[in-house]
Motif scaffolding. Structure first.
Motif, PDB file in Angstrom:
ATOM      1  N   ASN A  99      50.415  10.617 -83.135  1.00  0.00           N
ATOM      2  CA  ASN A  99      51.067  10.828 -81.834  1.00  0.00           C
ATOM      3  C   ASN A  99      52.424  11.499 -81.991  1.00  0.00           C
ATOM      4  OD1 ASN A  99      49.021   9.773 -80.207  1.00  0.00           O
ATOM      5  ND2 ASN A  99      49.759   7.692 -80.484  1.00  0.00           N
ATOM      6  N   TYR A 100      53.159  11.148 -83.031  1.00  0.00           N
ATOM      7  CA  TYR A 100      54.470  11.757 -83.278  1.00  0.00           C
ATOM      8  C   TYR A 100      54.318  13.250 -83.594  1.00  0.00           C
ATOM      9  CZ  TYR A 100      59.126  12.420 -85.374  1.00  0.00           C
ATOM     10  OH  TYR A 100      60.385  12.864 -85.692  1.00  0.00           O
TER      11      TYR A 100
ATOM     12  N   TYR B  60      46.511   0.879 -78.979  1.00  0.00           N
ATOM     13  CA  TYR B  60      46.073   0.149 -80.169  1.00  0.00           C
ATOM     14  C   TYR B  60      44.759  -0.588 -79.916  1.00  0.00           C
ATOM     15  CZ  TYR B  60      45.838  -3.013 -84.087  1.00  0.00           C
ATOM     16  OH  TYR B  60      45.413  -3.698 -85.199  1.00  0.00           O
TER      17      TYR B  60
ATOM     18  N   TYR C  48      59.906   9.907 -81.437  1.00  0.00           N
ATOM     19  CA  TYR C  48      59.403   8.865 -82.319  1.00  0.00           C
ATOM     20  C   TYR C  48      59.155   7.579 -81.519  1.00  0.00           C
ATOM     21  CZ  TYR C  48      58.899   6.309 -86.722  1.00  0.00           C
ATOM     22  OH  TYR C  48      58.419   5.571 -87.763  1.00  0.00           O
ATOM     23  N   VAL C  49      60.119   7.201 -80.682  1.00  0.00           N
ATOM     24  CA  VAL C  49      59.980   6.000 -79.851  1.00  0.00           C
ATOM     25  C   VAL C  49      58.829   6.167 -78.870  1.00  0.00           C
ATOM     26  CG1 VAL C  49      61.133   4.577 -78.101  1.00  0.00           C
ATOM     27  CG2 VAL C  49      62.371   5.285 -80.151  1.00  0.00           C
TER      28      VAL C  49
ATOM     29  N   GLY D  65      58.110  -4.513 -85.142  1.00  0.00           N
ATOM     30  CA  GLY D  65      58.883  -3.286 -84.957  1.00  0.00           C
ATOM     31  C   GLY D  65      60.383  -3.543 -85.033  1.00  0.00           C
TER      32      GLY D  65
ATOM     33  N   CYS E  28      55.622   5.680 -80.671  1.00  0.00           N
ATOM     34  CA  CYS E  28      55.404   4.252 -80.920  1.00  0.00           C
ATOM     35  C   CYS E  28      54.852   3.571 -79.675  1.00  0.00           C
ATOM     36  CB  CYS E  28      56.700   3.567 -81.352  1.00  0.00           C
ATOM     37  SG  CYS E  28      57.212   3.964 -83.018  1.00  0.00           S
ATOM     38  N   TYR E  29      55.440   3.876 -78.530  1.00  0.00           N
ATOM     39  CA  TYR E  29      55.000   3.269 -77.269  1.00  0.00           C
ATOM     40  C   TYR E  29      53.559   3.671 -76.951  1.00  0.00           C
ATOM     41  CZ  TYR E  29      54.662   2.147 -72.330  1.00  0.00           C
ATOM     42  OH  TYR E  29      54.247   1.657 -71.119  1.00  0.00           O
TER      43      TYR E  29
ATOM     44  N   THR F 128      51.228   4.645 -79.030  1.00  0.00           N
ATOM     45  CA  THR F 128      50.347   4.008 -80.004  1.00  0.00           C
ATOM     46  C   THR F 128      50.152   2.532 -79.670  1.00  0.00           C
ATOM     47  OG1 THR F 128      51.083   5.566 -81.688  1.00  0.00           O
ATOM     48  CG2 THR F 128      50.010   3.558 -82.473  1.00  0.00           C
ATOM     49  N   PHE F 129      51.219   1.880 -79.270  1.00  0.00           N
ATOM     50  CA  PHE F 129      51.148   0.474 -78.881  1.00  0.00           C
ATOM     51  C   PHE F 129      50.175   0.278 -77.723  1.00  0.00           C
ATOM     52  CE2 PHE F 129      52.777  -3.103 -76.308  1.00  0.00           C
ATOM     53  CZ  PHE F 129      52.655  -4.117 -77.243  1.00  0.00           C
TER      54      PHE F 129
ATOM     55  N   MET G  19      50.336   6.112 -85.286  1.00  0.00           N
ATOM     56  CA  MET G  19      51.588   6.448 -84.673  1.00  0.00           C
ATOM     57  C   MET G  19      52.020   7.848 -85.125  1.00  0.00           C
ATOM     58  SD  MET G  19      55.113   6.647 -84.590  1.00  0.00           S
ATOM     59  CE  MET G  19      55.352   6.471 -86.303  1.00  0.00           C
TER      60      MET G  19
END
Length: 152
Positions: A4-5, A27, A16-17, A91, A20-21, A23-24, A1
């Motif tokens: 990506n950030y 995954y 940041y969000v 999360g 997270c998305y 990376t999700f 994550m």
């Protein structure tokens, strides 16, 4: 994550969000890692291994809300491979500073630990807030007490 950030080039909660998305969505199954904590050996396919001596992360989030900079211990959160729906729940628990409420989470305090990867090209890590690619087979993590000098 964090990879990506960092690629977003901005340090905002929105980025940041988004990281997270992304990376999700991307995954995949993580490689097998052997963890040795206080001479106990655990072999897992981790979703996450988080080691810290601080109770804060960015944006007031925390995976180790009970951690203290003064207790001489590392706080370790180990989350084995979990289903995607459990990742979302984790999360939410992280935002609420209650990651230990996920039953799969293992929480330890220790002075040192070793991580050994069995397969894979590298450890993908976040070290002091930045993404790091570490190619060693075994990574040792320990506290070095009273080793930081601060000039004011």
């Amino acid at each position: 994550m964090i990879e990506n950030y960092e690629a977003s080039q901005k340090r905002t909660l929105r980025c940041y969000v988004k990281a997270c998305y992304k990376t999700f969505r991307e995954y995949y199954k993580k490689e097998e890692v052997v963890i040795a904590i206080d001479h106990n050996i655990v072999v897992i396919h981790p979703f996450l291994i988080f080691i810290s001596n601080s109770n804060v992360m960015g944006y007031s989030m925390s995976l180790t809300p009970k951690a203290s900079l003064k207790d001489g211990l590392l706080d370790v959160i180990v989350v084995p491979k979990i289903a995607r729906l459990r990742m979302l729940y984790f999360g939410l628990l992280m935002l609420l500073k209650k990651p230990e409420l996920l039953k799969e989470v293992k929480y330890f305090q220790t002075t040192a630990l070793n991580l050994t990867r069995k397969r894979g090209a590298f450890f993908a890590s976040q070290i002091d807030g930045g993404w790091s690619k570490t190619e060693v087979l075994t990574m040792s993590v320990a506290l070095k007490e009273e080793s930081l000098s601060v000039l004011v």
